[in-house]
Motif scaffolding. Sequence first.
Motif: not given
Lengths: 285, 261
Positions: B124, B202-208, B220-221, B224
């Motif tokens: 993160f 996406l897998i290692f750091a997340g998304s913020l 991608l966000g 959605e």
Amino acid sequence: MVSGRGSRFSTPLRATVRYRGRAKRFTSLAFGLVLLLVCLGCSPTIIVKGDPAVTVFAASSLTDAFKEMGAEFERTHTGTKVTFSFASSSILSTQIEEGAPADVFASADADTMRAVVESGRADEPHSFATNALVVVVPRNSTVVQTFSDLAKPGVKLVLAGKDVPAGKYARLMLANASGGQGIGPDFSTRVLANVRSEESNVRAVLTKVQLGEADAGIVYRTDVQAAKGEVGAITIPGELNVAATYPITVTKEGKQNVRARTFVEYVLSKPGQEILARHGFGGAP
Amino acid sequence: MGVGVLVLAFAVFFILPFAGLITRAIEGDRATWDLATSSVARDALALSVWTSTVTVMLAVVFGTPVAYVLARTNFPGRSLCDALIDLPIVLPPTVAGVALLTAFGRRGLIGEPIEAWTGFTFGFRTLAVIMAQTLVAAPFYVRAARAGFSAVDPQFERVAYTLGASRFRAFFRVLAPQARSAMLAGVVLCWARAMGELGATLIFAGSLQGSTQTMPLAILGAFEGSNGLTGAVALSLVLLGVALLALWLFRVVAQRAGSEG
């Protein structure tokens, strides 16, 4: 070897002829390839028409329950094949609006479903299950022990994105917790300040907690069961919790497919409802 | 004629998706513009530009010596090292993301002891984005630079040594200038790959927004999101514009480097 032969016919005219011949062969090969691709592109539709298959687009939280549902349906309706695409309801609805070949759509919230129905892409939906939110923490983690711990500074919290149903419900629930009977007026603000990542679907939230990357996440009650003891659950006080209602419908595409309707009927039937209950879902409201 | 048809088919296939993107953007009108200039787009673009720049710098600083060693020395296990560096190019980035988690995650090989000693976690953070991009993109630079070094005749450096040049000096004055265009091509490839990184991040750091949500994650966000395709189209156009600008800049730099060398 090719160049060896080439040197034997080394007059310029022969070379041109040879080149032309090779180019022609190459071109016809390429056309053949294109034709093959076109045929491949067509064949699935041909197969679908003769083949009793149902394509179901379903919210990620339904993954385990619907996989079992599909297996049971295939067993009781011999010869029918059920294919699933699991993703966040919002992604699925965009895909359906863009013309994805779904026969059945099962969403985790009414808003997402309404958008698809209003665009004329699906029939009026039926509610078939309910769910509730829960806080999950990694096994053996002591950072978050009670619901109000979510507001502690430094907690690494992961939620589903704002537009994903699970994320929408979580924010609604946090707003409830900041209201009259809630924990405190700034509870929601403090909790949201701890958010470290907004995942694209509820199962990704669960994975981040399972891995221990996050200290806590907010998911559906049914997801805890899917994690099979790898996460701990903290109940959210009942008066603050949000009841998620799942609607299901046959899409415009699926109307030509008799089995799409049969699948929806199966989900609403007693055996279907029993499978959902086994996975922790509440019955149709 | 036949060849012309093939070229045309190829061109149409590559042009149509971009035409679709632009058509949708025009249909979206005001909404597209608002989304393309929203804070989500701005933050994501800034993050993408600076993380990919750091990634390229890391790749050049650490990757150049690796490329040099692989091209100019012979040691047991060299071909194995070669294959290892190519591995991230072949594997999907999602594998890189999972691998990073198993090493640097809170329950990872060294992630766990590091958190126990210092309380520091990798996930993160923007650092995690850079780590993901570097693992996935740096091999492209190393590969290109290595090929560039190998293509230069080692005799030039030998002559430099006989004239009293150190290895270091021979590299910077003799080898690097001759391999410059290959190194530049490697930089472009590495930067492009870092800019487009999605799976591992996406897998290692997340998304913020603002800390780990790079442009591909924001697209991608948006896909959605409540704006669905319009949002994704708007952000894609921004990225398309930046990519075109960057490629043009690289071209200018490469041409100038070419005319000097």
